[in-house]
Scaffold this motif. Structure first.
Motif, PDB file in Angstrom:
ATOM      1  N   PHE A  35       0.932  -1.561   0.282  1.00 23.98           N
ATOM      2  CA  PHE A  35      -0.100  -0.100   0.186  1.00 23.98           C
ATOM      3  C   PHE A  35       0.722   1.503  -0.534  1.00 23.98           C
ATOM      4  CE2 PHE A  35      -3.196  -3.205   1.061  1.00 23.98           C
ATOM      5  CZ  PHE A  35      -4.040  -2.093   0.467  1.00 23.98           C
ATOM      6  N   TYR A  36       2.645   0.912  -0.014  1.00 26.06           N
ATOM      7  CA  TYR A  36       2.916   2.178   0.317  1.00 26.06           C
ATOM      8  C   TYR A  36       4.136   2.397  -1.634  1.00 26.06           C
ATOM      9  CZ  TYR A  36       1.904   2.636   5.130  1.00 26.06           C
ATOM     10  OH  TYR A  36       1.211   2.724   6.335  1.00 26.06           O
ATOM     11  N   ALA A  37       3.865   3.678  -1.377  1.00 26.23           N
ATOM     12  CA  ALA A  37       4.968   4.032  -2.873  1.00 26.23           C
ATOM     13  C   ALA A  37       6.481   3.529  -2.654  1.00 26.23           C
ATOM     14  CB  ALA A  37       4.954   5.290  -3.069  1.00 26.23           C
ATOM     15  N   ALA A  48      11.297   6.196  14.177  1.00 27.19           N
ATOM     16  CA  ALA A  48      12.270   6.687  13.363  1.00 27.19           C
ATOM     17  C   ALA A  48      11.724   6.477  12.181  1.00 27.19           C
ATOM     18  CB  ALA A  48      13.908   6.619  13.457  1.00 27.19           C
ATOM     19  N   PRO A  49      11.474   7.420  11.111  1.00 26.79           N
ATOM     20  CA  PRO A  49      10.429   6.396  10.085  1.00 26.79           C
ATOM     21  C   PRO A  49      11.167   5.730   8.902  1.00 26.79           C
ATOM     22  CG  PRO A  49      12.557   8.738   9.683  1.00 26.79           C
ATOM     23  CD  PRO A  49      12.246   8.709  11.268  1.00 26.79           C
ATOM     24  N   SER A  50      10.403   4.965   8.887  1.00 25.37           N
ATOM     25  CA  SER A  50      10.693   3.802   7.819  1.00 25.37           C
ATOM     26  C   SER A  50      10.622   4.161   6.589  1.00 25.37           C
ATOM     27  CB  SER A  50       9.887   2.785   8.308  1.00 25.37           C
ATOM     28  OG  SER A  50      10.393   1.625   9.976  1.00 25.37           O
ATOM     29  N   ARG A  51      11.455   4.670   5.752  1.00 20.58           N
ATOM     30  CA  ARG A  51      11.106   5.034   4.301  1.00 20.58           C
ATOM     31  C   ARG A  51      11.759   4.390   2.591  1.00 20.58           C
ATOM     32  NH1 ARG A  51      13.948   9.747   7.057  1.00 20.58           N
ATOM     33  NH2 ARG A  51      12.784  10.870   7.768  1.00 20.58           N
ATOM     34  N   GLY A  52      11.160   3.822   2.616  1.00 22.01           N
ATOM     35  CA  GLY A  52      10.900   3.154   1.076  1.00 22.01           C
ATOM     36  C   GLY A  52      10.021   1.779   1.530  1.00 22.01           C
ATOM     37  N   ARG A  53       9.026   0.677   0.561  1.00 18.93           N
ATOM     38  CA  ARG A  53       8.447   0.377   0.481  1.00 18.93           C
ATOM     39  C   ARG A  53       9.023  -1.242   1.539  1.00 18.93           C
ATOM     40  NH1 ARG A  53       6.211  -1.178  -4.535  1.00 18.93           N
ATOM     41  NH2 ARG A  53       4.640   0.338  -3.887  1.00 18.93           N
ATOM     42  N   ALA A  54      10.807  -1.421   1.125  1.00 16.51           N
ATOM     43  CA  ALA A  54      11.389  -2.559   1.796  1.00 16.51           C
ATOM     44  C   ALA A  54      11.531  -2.308   2.965  1.00 16.51           C
ATOM     45  CB  ALA A  54      13.188  -2.824   1.447  1.00 16.51           C
ATOM     46  N   ARG A  55      11.682  -0.278   3.245  1.00 17.80           N
ATOM     47  CA  ARG A  55      11.729  -1.058   5.174  1.00 17.80           C
ATOM     48  C   ARG A  55      10.276  -0.959   5.825  1.00 17.80           C
ATOM     49  NH1 ARG A  55      16.475   0.564   7.904  1.00 17.80           N
ATOM     50  NH2 ARG A  55      14.916   0.755   9.415  1.00 17.80           N
ATOM     51  N   VAL A  56       9.307  -0.094   4.964  1.00 15.24           N
ATOM     52  CA  VAL A  56       8.131  -0.129   5.079  1.00 15.24           C
ATOM     53  C   VAL A  56       8.185  -2.119   5.785  1.00 15.24           C
ATOM     54  CG1 VAL A  56       5.906  -0.597   4.760  1.00 15.24           C
ATOM     55  CG2 VAL A  56       7.106   1.733   4.731  1.00 15.24           C
TER      56      VAL A  56
END
Length: 75
Positions: A35-37, A48-56
């Protein structure tokens, strides 16, 4: 807001919310991350933010593993 300043279709938004809820309940981190770009991000509980679909996906996998009784509910 949708394209050209129009409001998004309420039925489409409701379907996406239901599909996201189902993804969470599937216990599939890949389904949640879908569901994430590619460059999207999520922040959980001021962490801390999880950035990028792989990190999400990694974040979702950890969350789903740690919270074995997790059940998403759409209200």
């Amino acid at each position: 807001m949708g394209k050209c300043g129009t409001m998004p279709d309420a039925q489409a938004v409701a379907k996406m919310a239901a599909d996201y809820t189902a993804a969470g309940n599937s216990k599939s981190a890949k389904a949640v991350a879908s569901f994430y770009a590619e460059d999207g991000e999520i922040i959980i509980n001021n962490g801390a933010p999880s950035r990028g679909r792989a990190r999400v996906q990694d974040m979702a996998a950890g969350f789903l593993c740690a919270c074995t009784g997790f059940v998403a509910e759409l209200r």
